[in-house]
Design an enzyme around this catalytic site. Structure first.
Site, PDB file in Angstrom:
ATOM      1  N   THR A   1      78.131 -20.721   9.149  1.00 23.62           N
ATOM      2  CA  THR A   1      79.073 -19.937   8.472  1.00 23.62           C
ATOM      3  C   THR A   1      80.443 -20.287   8.781  1.00 23.62           C
ATOM      4  OG1 THR A   1      77.546 -18.151   8.191  1.00 23.62           O
ATOM      5  CG2 THR A   1      79.789 -17.696   7.389  1.00 23.62           C
ATOM      6  N   CYS A   2      80.911 -20.535   9.931  1.00 23.23           N
ATOM      7  CA  CYS A   2      82.034 -20.845  10.282  1.00 23.23           C
ATOM      8  C   CYS A   2      82.565 -22.035   9.570  1.00 23.23           C
ATOM      9  CB  CYS A   2      82.413 -20.678  11.579  1.00 23.23           C
ATOM     10  SG  CYS A   2      81.893 -19.293  12.703  1.00 23.23           S
TER      11      CYS A   2
END
Length: 249
Positions: A49-50
């Site tokens: 996600t980062c």
């Protein structure tokens, strides 16, 4: 229970960063004093996600946030300087400052240090974002405390909406081009002159004219897409911007 630090000063720490292959210490006081800074903390460099959403969108919206009065956009993660330096290169995110919080001093001081031992991560940052003015936290968006890695409120669009309600985020754009193509150069200049942030995909990097024909219906370069819409070549792009200017007038 994670607590908001709104109204409080950020921790005074020294970030040990790697810049140009050398160590460079960055102090909180130097970063925040007299400035408006957006900070987002995340669990780890290279994590899904980062890398795919959280960081890229802040990089994309950085010019818009700056127009709204933000001096700097900072990404903080409990990783060492070497990892954060390499992640920055990998992400191609020049609009974001990467700060390694290897010992977790800043994250701990913000009350955002959590145990991720179940994933083999040890202590890491909970996902959050905040607006800091002259070293004082004005607003924090802390992800809800639930299982997994929630990503609901610390995103760049939420921050932009808080700082500048109603300000329209720029539409994403991409140009398919060919090295040495004069029409591609003209299209790039049109996008730059109209302050459109874009990604460029060149032929020869796994991309062929067949690829361009498949996505655009045309077998020539350049082919430009803005906001998911196929605009076309350089002439089409020029007409597109001319139409927008006529509407604005």
């Amino acid at each position: 229970m994670l607590q908001s630090k709104e109204g409080q000063r950020v921790p005074e720490v020294t970030f040990r960063t790697r810049q140009g292959g050398q160590w460079k210490d960055v102090k909180s006081s130097d970063l925040f004093k007299g400035r408006t800074v957006v900070v987002f903390g995340l669990p780890g460099a290279y994590t899904p996600t980062c890398s795919s959403t959280h960081l890229p969108r802040y990089n994309e919206l950085a010019p818009t946030l700056r127009e709204a009065g933000v001096d700097e956009i900072v990404c903080v993660s409990v990783n060492d300087g070497f990892v954060m330096s390499e992640w920055q290169k990998d992400q191609n995110a020049p609009n974001v400052t990467f700060l390694p919080d290897g010992n977790g001093d800043f994250t701990r001081g913000m009350g955002m240090l959590v145990d991720k031992s179940d994933l083999g991560f040890g202590s890491r940052s909970w996902r959050y974002s905040m607006l800091v003015k002259d070293g004082v936290v004005q607003k924090m968006f802390i992800e809800p405390e639930k299982e997994g890695d929630p990503f609901e409120v610390s995103d760049a669009d939420t921050m932009l909406n808080y700082i500048a309600p109603g300000k329209k985020a720029p539409e994403p754009a991409v140009i398919f081009s060919k090295p040495g193509c004069p029409h591609c150069a003209r299209a790039r200049k049109l996008l730059e002159d109209n302050k459109v942030i874009f990604e460029e995909v060149e032929l020869g990097k796994g991309i062929t004219f067949s690829t361009i024909r498949a996505v655009s219906g045309r077998g020539t370069t350049p082919q430009v897409f803005i906001g998911g819409r196929h605009i076309g070549g350089a002439d089409d792009l020029e007409a597109y911007f001319s139409k927008d200017k006529r509407k604005a007038a």
